[in-house]
Design a protein around this motif. Structure first.
Motif, PDB file in Angstrom:
ATOM      1  N   LEU A  36       0.823  -1.208   0.000  1.00 55.77           N
ATOM      2  CA  LEU A  36       0.000   0.000   0.000  1.00 55.77           C
ATOM      3  C   LEU A  36       0.859   1.261   0.000  1.00 55.77           C
ATOM      4  CD1 LEU A  36      -2.989   0.765   0.058  1.00 55.77           C
ATOM      5  CD2 LEU A  36      -2.829   0.875   2.536  1.00 55.77           C
ATOM      6  N   THR A  37       1.954   1.232   0.726  1.00 55.98           N
ATOM      7  CA  THR A  37       2.853   2.385   0.771  1.00 55.98           C
ATOM      8  C   THR A  37       3.414   2.692  -0.613  1.00 55.98           C
ATOM      9  OG1 THR A  37       3.461   1.956   3.073  1.00 55.98           O
ATOM     10  CG2 THR A  37       5.005   3.259   1.775  1.00 55.98           C
ATOM     11  N   VAL A  38       3.871   1.671  -1.305  1.00 59.30           N
ATOM     12  CA  VAL A  38       4.429   1.875  -2.647  1.00 59.30           C
ATOM     13  C   VAL A  38       3.353   2.358  -3.610  1.00 59.30           C
ATOM     14  CG1 VAL A  38       5.439   0.677  -4.632  1.00 59.30           C
ATOM     15  CG2 VAL A  38       6.336   0.257  -2.337  1.00 59.30           C
ATOM     16  N   ILE A  39       2.194   1.717  -3.595  1.00 60.31           N
ATOM     17  CA  ILE A  39       1.120   2.092  -4.525  1.00 60.31           C
ATOM     18  C   ILE A  39       0.645   3.518  -4.266  1.00 60.31           C
ATOM     19  CG2 ILE A  39      -1.285   1.612  -5.148  1.00 60.31           C
ATOM     20  CD1 ILE A  39      -0.608  -1.378  -4.794  1.00 60.31           C
ATOM     21  N   VAL A  40       0.379   3.851  -3.006  1.00 59.40           N
ATOM     22  CA  VAL A  40      -0.097   5.200  -2.668  1.00 59.40           C
ATOM     23  C   VAL A  40       0.953   6.248  -3.010  1.00 59.40           C
ATOM     24  CG1 VAL A  40      -0.662   6.712  -0.715  1.00 59.40           C
ATOM     25  CG2 VAL A  40      -1.761   4.493  -0.918  1.00 59.40           C
ATOM     26  N   GLY A  41       2.202   5.982  -2.681  1.00 55.56           N
ATOM     27  CA  GLY A  41       3.272   6.936  -2.977  1.00 55.56           C
ATOM     28  C   GLY A  41       3.423   7.190  -4.463  1.00 55.56           C
ATOM     29  N   VAL A  42       3.420   6.119  -5.258  1.00 55.39           N
ATOM     30  CA  VAL A  42       3.588   6.264  -6.705  1.00 55.39           C
ATOM     31  C   VAL A  42       2.380   6.969  -7.320  1.00 55.39           C
ATOM     32  CG1 VAL A  42       3.717   4.970  -8.868  1.00 55.39           C
ATOM     33  CG2 VAL A  42       5.193   4.347  -6.965  1.00 55.39           C
ATOM     34  N   LEU A  43       1.179   6.555  -6.941  1.00 57.94           N
ATOM     35  CA  LEU A  43      -0.024   7.186  -7.516  1.00 57.94           C
ATOM     36  C   LEU A  43      -0.121   8.661  -7.141  1.00 57.94           C
ATOM     37  CD1 LEU A  43      -2.755   4.418  -7.110  1.00 57.94           C
ATOM     38  CD2 LEU A  43      -1.624   5.179  -9.206  1.00 57.94           C
ATOM     39  N   ALA A  44       0.107   8.979  -5.884  1.00 57.03           N
ATOM     40  CA  ALA A  44       0.026  10.382  -5.452  1.00 57.03           C
ATOM     41  C   ALA A  44       1.106  11.222  -6.125  1.00 57.03           C
ATOM     42  CB  ALA A  44       0.145  10.479  -3.930  1.00 57.03           C
ATOM     43  N   GLY A  45       2.329  10.722  -6.134  1.00 54.55           N
ATOM     44  CA  GLY A  45       3.426  11.463  -6.753  1.00 54.55           C
ATOM     45  C   GLY A  45       3.196  11.684  -8.241  1.00 54.55           C
ATOM     46  N   THR A  46       2.740  10.654  -8.931  1.00 55.54           N
ATOM     47  CA  THR A  46       2.501  10.759 -10.373  1.00 55.54           C
ATOM     48  C   THR A  46       1.368  11.724 -10.682  1.00 55.54           C
ATOM     49  OG1 THR A  46       3.242   8.479 -10.641  1.00 55.54           O
ATOM     50  CG2 THR A  46       2.005   9.435 -12.457  1.00 55.54           C
ATOM     51  N   SER A  47       0.270  11.617  -9.938  1.00 56.35           N
ATOM     52  CA  SER A  47      -0.874  12.493 -10.230  1.00 56.35           C
ATOM     53  C   SER A  47      -0.558  13.954  -9.908  1.00 56.35           C
ATOM     54  CB  SER A  47      -2.124  12.031  -9.481  1.00 56.35           C
ATOM     55  OG  SER A  47      -1.940  12.136  -8.100  1.00 56.35           O
ATOM     56  N   VAL A  48       0.129  14.211  -8.816  1.00 52.57           N
ATOM     57  CA  VAL A  48       0.494  15.591  -8.474  1.00 52.57           C
ATOM     58  C   VAL A  48       1.486  16.139  -9.499  1.00 52.57           C
ATOM     59  CG1 VAL A  48       1.724  17.012  -6.786  1.00 52.57           C
ATOM     60  CG2 VAL A  48      -0.028  15.419  -6.019  1.00 52.57           C
ATOM     61  N   SER A  49       2.442  15.325  -9.890  1.00 56.96           N
ATOM     62  CA  SER A  49       3.433  15.755 -10.876  1.00 56.96           C
ATOM     63  C   SER A  49       2.763  16.105 -12.203  1.00 56.96           C
ATOM     64  CB  SER A  49       4.467  14.645 -11.081  1.00 56.96           C
ATOM     65  OG  SER A  49       5.418  15.025 -12.037  1.00 56.96           O
ATOM     66  N   ARG A  50       1.851  15.273 -12.653  1.00 56.90           N
ATOM     67  CA  ARG A  50       1.125  15.552 -13.904  1.00 56.90           C
ATOM     68  C   ARG A  50       0.291  16.814 -13.780  1.00 56.90           C
ATOM     69  NH1 ARG A  50      -0.918   9.504 -15.404  1.00 56.90           N
ATOM     70  NH2 ARG A  50       1.074   8.749 -16.226  1.00 56.90           N
ATOM     71  N   SER A  51      -0.356  16.977 -12.650  1.00 55.96           N
ATOM     72  CA  SER A  51      -1.191  18.159 -12.436  1.00 55.96           C
ATOM     73  C   SER A  51      -0.354  19.435 -12.474  1.00 55.96           C
ATOM     74  CB  SER A  51      -1.921  18.037 -11.098  1.00 55.96           C
ATOM     75  OG  SER A  51      -2.634  19.202 -10.818  1.00 55.96           O
ATOM     76  N   VAL A  52       0.791  19.425 -11.795  1.00 60.45           N
ATOM     77  CA  VAL A  52       1.668  20.598 -11.774  1.00 60.45           C
ATOM     78  C   VAL A  52       2.181  20.886 -13.184  1.00 60.45           C
ATOM     79  CG1 VAL A  52       3.917  21.442 -10.977  1.00 60.45           C
ATOM     80  CG2 VAL A  52       2.341  20.387  -9.363  1.00 60.45           C
TER      81      VAL A  52
END
Length: 194
Positions: A36-52
């Protein structure tokens, strides 16, 4: 605090007649938390990065440079040196006309001592409001990666902290069970058979 021996890989998954139910539960908790830590970290980081990156790309498309004119003489004196330092730039009032024909004014950086009417480049949004110069594509990518990395790290910390709390509680429960069993069987060790 539990005593710890040498590290053995995948020890939680090995067969052991002394393994308790709490040990099996802890093994699944550890596996679930790390997944869960890996999945949440990757999904959150990727979505925020794309949004920015998307937001900064939109700024590059929408923000436009316009020519503004100083409304008054800039404070200070003009330098005779062609190599002007940043310290010789001062804030001065300027006026410009937006693409829709509306008049705007604001503070801009200009050379000290510049005369009224001197042209200055300002960046504006769709409504003609003054904005900063948009970042380049490379700067946007770097900024998006950094912000996405921080967001991913912070998001991953949530399940990791939750897992640590669950493991701490399981450890406390296991120690209490051992204490109860020692208090029950400990006195029998003093007896001799024979």
């Amino acid at each position: 605090m539990a005593l710890r021996g040498p590290r053995v890989w995948l020890w939680r998954w090995r067969r052991n007649p002394l393994k308790r139910r709490a040990d099996r539960v802890e093994a699944w908790v550890v596996l679930g938390v790390w997944t869960l830590t890996v999945i949440v970290g990757v999904l959150a980081g990727t979505s925020v990065s794309r949004s920015v990156e998307h937001g900064l790309a939109r700024e590059r498309v929408e923000w436009r440079p316009l020519v503004a004119r100083l409304a008054e003489k800039a404070p200070g004196t003009t330098s005779d040196n062609d190599d002007v330092s940043r310290a010789e730039h001062v804030w001065a009032e300027a006026q410009w006309t937006a693409a829709d024909g509306s008049a705007h004014s604001g503070q801009v950086r200009a050379l000290a001592g510049s005369a009224a009417g001197t042209p200055i480049t300002v960046w504006t949004d769709r409504e003609g409001r003054q904005v900063t110069r948009p970042v380049t594509e490379t700067q946007a990518r770097v900024r998006a990666v950094l912000i996405g990395g921080v967001a991913g790290f912070l998001a991953a910390a949530v399940p990791l902290a939750g897992g640590r709390a669950v493991r701490r509680r399981l450890e406390r429960r296991r120690i209490d069970q051992w204490d109860a069993e020692w208090s029950r069987f400990g006195p029998m060790w003093g007896r001799t058979t024979g």
